[in-house]
Design a protein around this motif. Structure first.
Motif, mmCIF file in Angstrom:
data_model
loop_
_atom_site.group_PDB
_atom_site.id
_atom_site.type_symbol
_atom_site.label_atom_id
_atom_site.label_comp_id
_atom_site.label_asym_id
_atom_site.label_seq_id
_atom_site.Cartn_x
_atom_site.Cartn_y
_atom_site.Cartn_z
ATOM 1 N N PRO A 80 0.871 -1.181 0.000
ATOM 2 C CA PRO A 80 0.000 0.000 0.000
ATOM 3 C C PRO A 80 0.902 1.224 0.000
ATOM 4 C CG PRO A 80 0.170 -0.925 2.214
ATOM 5 C CD PRO A 80 0.905 -1.865 1.306
ATOM 6 N N MET A 81 0.594 2.203 -0.835
ATOM 7 C CA MET A 81 1.422 3.427 -0.855
ATOM 8 C C MET A 81 0.495 4.626 -0.861
ATOM 9 S SD MET A 81 4.716 2.389 -3.192
ATOM 10 C CE MET A 81 3.883 1.648 -4.580
ATOM 11 N N ALA A 82 0.203 5.100 0.356
ATOM 12 C CA ALA A 82 -0.736 6.213 0.527
ATOM 13 C C ALA A 82 -0.127 7.507 -0.006
ATOM 14 C CB ALA A 82 -1.072 6.367 2.006
ATOM 15 N N ASN B 280 -5.213 -1.425 3.268
ATOM 16 C CA ASN B 280 -4.325 -1.100 4.400
ATOM 17 C C ASN B 280 -4.794 0.176 5.091
ATOM 18 O OD1 ASN B 280 -1.697 0.900 4.889
ATOM 19 N ND2 ASN B 280 -1.404 -1.125 5.754
ATOM 20 N N PHE C 283 -4.138 3.102 8.357
ATOM 21 C CA PHE C 283 -3.291 3.689 9.398
ATOM 22 C C PHE C 283 -4.090 3.643 10.702
ATOM 23 C CE2 PHE C 283 -1.207 7.137 6.411
ATOM 24 C CZ PHE C 283 -0.506 6.152 5.748
ATOM 25 N N GLN D 224 8.631 -5.348 8.651
ATOM 26 C CA GLN D 224 9.200 -4.228 7.894
ATOM 27 C C GLN D 224 10.626 -3.937 8.354
ATOM 28 O OE1 GLN D 224 7.889 -0.228 8.783
ATOM 29 N NE2 GLN D 224 7.534 0.225 6.623
ATOM 30 N N ALA E 135 13.143 -0.152 4.329
ATOM 31 C CA ALA E 135 11.873 0.171 3.666
ATOM 32 C C ALA E 135 11.688 1.658 3.383
ATOM 33 C CB ALA E 135 10.713 -0.318 4.533
ATOM 34 N N GLY E 136 10.994 1.931 2.292
ATOM 35 C CA GLY E 136 10.638 3.303 1.939
ATOM 36 C C GLY E 136 9.454 3.794 2.749
ATOM 37 N N GLY F 56 13.272 -2.901 1.013
ATOM 38 C CA GLY F 56 14.442 -2.944 0.131
ATOM 39 C C GLY F 56 14.438 -4.049 -0.908
ATOM 40 N N GLN G 47 6.587 -8.153 0.138
ATOM 41 C CA GLN G 47 5.811 -6.931 -0.131
ATOM 42 C C GLN G 47 6.765 -5.845 -0.630
ATOM 43 O OE1 GLN G 47 2.542 -5.864 2.455
ATOM 44 N NE2 GLN G 47 3.364 -3.813 2.714
ATOM 45 N N GLY H 52 7.292 -1.982 -2.299
ATOM 46 C CA GLY H 52 6.715 -0.673 -2.557
ATOM 47 C C GLY H 52 7.509 0.081 -3.608
ATOM 48 N N THR H 53 8.733 0.453 -3.224
ATOM 49 C CA THR H 53 9.576 1.265 -4.109
ATOM 50 C C THR H 53 9.744 0.641 -5.493
ATOM 51 O OG1 THR H 53 10.715 2.130 -2.177
ATOM 52 C CG2 THR H 53 11.878 2.305 -4.272
HETATM 53 C C1 LIG Z 1 5.640 5.866 -1.325
HETATM 54 C C2 LIG Z 1 5.357 4.846 -0.260
HETATM 55 C C3 LIG Z 1 4.187 4.933 0.469
HETATM 56 C C4 LIG Z 1 3.918 3.973 1.459
HETATM 57 N N1 LIG Z 1 2.695 4.009 2.113
HETATM 58 C C5 LIG Z 1 2.379 3.004 2.967
HETATM 59 C C6 LIG Z 1 1.061 2.904 3.505
HETATM 60 O O1 LIG Z 1 0.172 3.684 3.178
HETATM 61 N N2 LIG Z 1 0.810 1.906 4.389
HETATM 62 C C7 LIG Z 1 1.760 0.965 4.737
HETATM 63 O O2 LIG Z 1 1.476 0.066 5.525
HETATM 64 N N3 LIG Z 1 2.997 1.028 4.210
HETATM 65 C C8 LIG Z 1 3.319 2.005 3.329
HETATM 66 N N4 LIG Z 1 4.564 2.028 2.767
HETATM 67 C C9 LIG Z 1 5.589 1.049 3.216
HETATM 68 C C10 LIG Z 1 5.403 -0.291 2.528
HETATM 69 O O3 LIG Z 1 4.314 -0.988 3.070
HETATM 70 C C11 LIG Z 1 6.653 -1.186 2.654
HETATM 71 O O4 LIG Z 1 6.978 -1.370 4.009
HETATM 72 C C12 LIG Z 1 7.855 -0.624 1.935
HETATM 73 O O5 LIG Z 1 7.487 -0.093 0.687
HETATM 74 C C13 LIG Z 1 8.881 -1.709 1.729
HETATM 75 O O6 LIG Z 1 10.109 -1.185 1.351
HETATM 76 P P1 LIG Z 1 10.483 -0.826 -0.173
HETATM 77 O O7 LIG Z 1 9.806 0.469 -0.430
HETATM 78 O O8 LIG Z 1 11.959 -0.723 -0.156
HETATM 79 O O9 LIG Z 1 9.946 -1.925 -1.038
HETATM 80 C C14 LIG Z 1 4.858 2.944 1.745
HETATM 81 C C15 LIG Z 1 6.025 2.874 0.993
HETATM 82 C C16 LIG Z 1 6.296 3.800 -0.005
HETATM 83 C C17 LIG Z 1 7.566 3.668 -0.801
#
Ligand SMILES: Cc1cc2nc3c(=O)[nH]c(=O)nc-3n(C[C@H](O)[C@H](O)[C@H](O)COP(=O)(O)O)c2cc1C
Length: 347
Positions: free
Chosen positions: A13-15, A64, A66, A165, A169-170, A211, A230, A232-233
Motif C-alpha cells: 500500500p502506498m498512501a 491497508n 493507518f 518491515q 523500507a521506503g 528494500g 511486499q 513498494g519502491t
Molecule cells: C511511497 C510509499 C508509500 C507507502 N505508504 C504506505 C502505507 O500507506 N501503508 C503501509 O502500511 N505502508 C506504506 N509504505 C511502506 C510499505 O508498506 C513497505 O513497508 C515498503 O514499501 C517496503 O520497502 P520498499 O519500499 O523498499 O519496497 C509505503 C512505501 C512507499 C515507498
C-alpha cells in the motif's frame, strides 16, 4: 494465506498518491496481489477505489489502514515558525497542525462490510474488537511490525499474519510508538535479521518488506521463511502508479541518498535527501499527523512548481535499482530473476 498466488509478491500500500486501482489490479492480474492504501482518504474515496479495483480484476486484494495514535503533547510552536518561513518561500500558507483519526472508524466499517480477503494495519495494533469484527467478515488481519516486541503484541492481539518491515523500507516506519528522542524511530532491524528474530518469537505467517527490488531478494526472503514479499519502491515508477512526476524523476536520477526523517509528517519515514529534509529534520517534533497537516501546502506548492527540494520523496534504500514500465513487466522480470536465483543455490 497466499498459497493461491502464482508468484507470492504483494504490491505495498502506498498512501498519498502512488497506489491506484490500476496498479493493484495489474499486479493481481500478473499473478501477485497487494493492497489499496486507505491512508489520508475519506471512507467514500476508499469505497470508490475498492469498486474501481474490483471492476479491473476478479482476483484477491486487500486494504491497508493507518491506526490512529494518541495526540502528541510536544510543543509545536518552534516548528510551526520554521514551516511559516517555508510556506512564504513557496508562496503559500502553512496548514493547520491538527490531530485527526484519518476517518479510521468509517473506513473500518467500510472494509468490514466489503468482506475483503485481507486487511492490513500500520502504525499500531487494531483493537481486539476490530480484529474480531474483521474475522467475522471473513478477512485475515495483517499487522505491520518493526521489532520482535511488536510482533509478540500483534500475535496476542489476534493477527493472522505479520508484515515484517525492515529498516531498508521506503516511507513511514510502522512502529507502534514513536519515541521523540530517537531520530530513527526505535531500534532499527534489517529485514533478514528481523525475519529471523520475529520467527523465533511467534508462529505466524510472515510477509517480508523492505528494500526488495530484485527477484533474488524475493527468493531470499521466501527461503528465509516468509510466505510473501511486499514491495513498494519497486513499483513507484510503474506506469500504473500515481507517483508524482517530480518524485518519479528524482527516483530515476538516482543521485540522492535516503534517510529517516520526521520533517514532513512528524513520524519517521525514509525518503530521498533534499533541502527540506536536511534543514528541518533536526527540529521536527514527533507529532503525527499534526506535522503532516502543517507541511502539506508546502509540499503541494513545491510539487506544482516542479521543485523536488521541499517534497516528501519517499524511497526505500534500493530505489536506484527500481525500473519503469508496466507493472506486469516488473512482475515478469522479478519472477524470472527469482527462478534463476533459486536455481543457482547449491550446498
Ligand atoms: C511511497 C510509499 C508509500 C507507502 N505508504 C504506505 C502505507 O500507506 N501503508 C503501509 O502500511 N505502508 C506504506 N509504505 C511502506 C510499505 O508498506 C513497505 O513497508 C515498503 O514499501 C517496503 O520497502 P520498499 O519500499 O523498499 O519496497 C509505503 C512505501 C512507499 C515507498
Amino acid at each position: 494465506m497466499f498459497e493461491d498466488l502464482c508468484f507470492p509478491v504483494l504490491v505495498a500500500p502506498m498512501a498519498g498518491g502512488p497506489t491506484t486501482p490500476e496498479l493493484v489490479a495489474a499486479v493481481v492480474e500478473a499473478g501477485g496481489s497487494g493492497f489499496l492504501a486507505a491512508g489520508y482518504l475519506k471512507a467514500g474515496a476508499l469505497d470508490d477505489r475498492i469498486e474501481r479495483t474490483r471492476a479491473l480484476t476478479n482476483g484477491r486484494f486487500g486494504v491497508n489502514l493507518f491506526v490512529p495514535g494518541a495526540e502528541s503533547t510536544e510543543d509545536l510552536s518552534g516548528y510551526v515558525r520554521r514551516i511559516e518561513a517555508e510556506a512564504e518561500r513557496y508562496g503559500t500558507e502553512p496548514g493547520h497542525p491538527h490531530w485527526d483519526d484519518d476517518d479510521y472508524r468509517a473506513k473500518l466499517d467500510l472494509v468490514a462490510s466489503q468482506r475483503l480477503p485481507f486487511v492490513s494495519f500500520t502504525f499500531d495494533l487494531p483493537s481486539p474488537h476490530d480484529v474480531a469484527r474483521l474475522h467475522e467478515a471473513g478477512s485475515k488481519v495483517i499487522v505491520t511490525v518493526t521489532n520482535p516486541v511488536e510482533a509478540v503484541q500483534a500475535a496476542v492481539a489476534g493477527a493472522d499474519a505479520l508484515c515484517v518491515q525492515g529498516f531498508e523500507a521506503g516511507a513511514h516506519r510502522g512502529l507502534f510508538a514513536d519515541d521523540p528522542r530517537d531520530p530513527a524511530g526505535g531500534a532499527t532491524f534489517g529485514l533478514l535479521a528481523l525475519l529471523r528474530l520475529v520467527s523465533a518469537e511467534v508462529d505466524l505467517p510472515l510477509i517480508a518488506a523492505g528494500g526488495l527490488v530484485h527477484g533474488a531478494d524475493i527468493a531470499a526472503v521466501l527461503t528465509a521463511g516468509a510466505v510473501a514479499a511486499q514491495l513498494g519502491t519497486a513499483f513507484l515508477r510503474a506506469d500504473e502508479a500515481g507517483t508524482q512526476p517530480v518524485h518519479r524523476q528524482a527516483l530515476a536520477d538516482a543521485g540522492r541518498a535516503t534517510e529517516f526523517t520526521r520533517a514532513f509528517s512528524g513520524r519517521p519515514a525514509r525518503g530521498l535527501v533534499n533541502r527540506f529534509l536536511t534543514e528541518n529534520s533536526g527540529f521536527a517534533p514527533a507529532a503525527y499527523p499534526q506535522i503532516h497537516h502543517l507541511t502539506r501546502p508546502v509540499r503541494a506548492a513545491a510539487s506544482t512548481a516542479g521543485d523536488p527540494e521541499a517534497m516528501n520523496l519517499w524511497a526505500g534504500q534500493t530505489y536506484p535499482l527500481a525500473t519503469s514500465g508496466p507493472a506486469a513487466g516488473i512482475i515478469a522480470r522479478l519472477r524470472e530473476q527469482a527462478r534463476a536465483a533459486a536455481g543457482q543455490v547449491k550446498f
